[in-house]
Design an enzyme around this catalytic site. Structure first.
Site, PDB file in Angstrom:
ATOM      1  N   HIS A 166      -3.032   9.515  -1.279  1.00 35.42           N
ATOM      2  CA  HIS A 166      -2.985  10.106  -2.618  1.00 35.42           C
ATOM      3  C   HIS A 166      -3.998  11.246  -2.737  1.00 35.42           C
ATOM      4  O   HIS A 166      -3.718  12.280  -3.351  1.00 35.42           O
ATOM      5  CB  HIS A 166      -3.286   9.044  -3.680  1.00 35.42           C
ATOM      6  CG  HIS A 166      -2.113   8.184  -4.032  1.00 35.42           C
ATOM      7  ND1 HIS A 166      -1.572   7.279  -3.159  1.00 35.42           N
ATOM      8  CD2 HIS A 166      -1.375   8.097  -5.178  1.00 35.42           C
ATOM      9  CE1 HIS A 166      -0.551   6.658  -3.748  1.00 35.42           C
ATOM     10  NE2 HIS A 166      -0.407   7.141  -4.970  1.00 35.42           N
TER      11      HIS A 166
ATOM     12  N   HIS B  18      -8.962   2.051  -2.302  1.00 32.22           N
ATOM     13  CA  HIS B  18      -9.663   2.720  -1.208  1.00 32.22           C
ATOM     14  C   HIS B  18     -11.169   2.629  -1.374  1.00 32.22           C
ATOM     15  O   HIS B  18     -11.682   2.430  -2.480  1.00 32.22           O
ATOM     16  CB  HIS B  18      -9.277   4.204  -1.153  1.00 32.22           C
ATOM     17  CG  HIS B  18      -7.868   4.455  -0.740  1.00 32.22           C
ATOM     18  ND1 HIS B  18      -7.465   4.430   0.575  1.00 32.22           N
ATOM     19  CD2 HIS B  18      -6.763   4.735  -1.475  1.00 32.22           C
ATOM     20  CE1 HIS B  18      -6.166   4.686   0.637  1.00 32.22           C
ATOM     21  NE2 HIS B  18      -5.719   4.873  -0.591  1.00 32.22           N
TER      22      HIS B  18
END
Length: 206
Positions: free
Chosen positions: A128, A170
């Site tokens: 992303h 993440h």
């Protein structure tokens, strides 16, 4: 003495890397405030998931392909075709790096992500984040936008990156490296820019 230095340096480097990794994991867990409904900012999780979708590859690929098919301007088709190329290149590169590094996602992450594939169980780098940085640079270079809109595009890219940490998807370093990788990847796209002269067969399809 030289041998002693040779022995100490790897040890020092190992300690430094271990310390940085520990800080990364600690900071990532502290910042994962939307990782679950019971987290500190759990009520904001639905909003973070909307932001997650806004940076996902599938909407960008489908939207770009649709625009490419509907466009009746040769200049617009050239830009959209290169955006499609950039998005595909990003997907391949991120998948390769994830497959090589094989860093697991944070332990506090919930695997309820929007459309995943096998390499998505790995964390480094954030796809992303790479996509957000890549698309951000692409839009700023190829669309004529008013200053407020340009600021919004940059903010969107940063918010997408931050949301990955807040959702617990993440670690901090995954996102930072992803943003840098996406920023650099745009330069590759510019260098390999597709045009009717360099890729006539592709443009003949539209």
């Amino acid at each position: 003495p030289e041998e002693d230095c040779m022995k100490l340096n790897p040890s020092f480097l190992g300690i430094a890397l271990s310390s940085l990794l520990a800080i990364d994991l600690w900071a990532s867990k502290r910042l994962g405030v939307c990782a679950g409904e019971g987290s500190a900012w759990g009520s904001a999780r639905p909003l973070m998931k909307v932001i997650e979708v806004s940076g996902h590859g599938i909407p960008w690929l489908l939207g770009t392909f649709y625009g490419l098919c509907q466009s009746d301007s040769s200049a617009a088709r050239e830009v959209l075709l290169n955006l499609l190329f950039a998005l595909l290149l990003d997907l391949v590169l991120v998948a390769v790096v994830k497959g090589l590094v094989k860093r697991r996602r944070p332990t506090h992450n919930k695997m309820d992500m929007f459309v995943t594939i096998s390499v998505d169980r790995y964390s480094f780098p954030s796809g992303h984040a790479t996509r957000a940085a890549l698309v951000c640079r692409f839009i700023l270079h190829h669309l004529v936008l008013a200053v407020p809109l340009r600021v919004l595009v940059v903010l969107w890219a940063l918010i997408v990156g931050i949301s990955r940490i807040m959702l617990g998807r993440h670690n901090v370093t995954d996102v930072l490296f992803g943003l840098l990788l996406g920023y650099a990847l745009y330069s590759v796209v510019e260098y390999c820019w597709l045009s009717p002269l360099s890729a006539p067969a592709l443009f003949a399809l539209w």
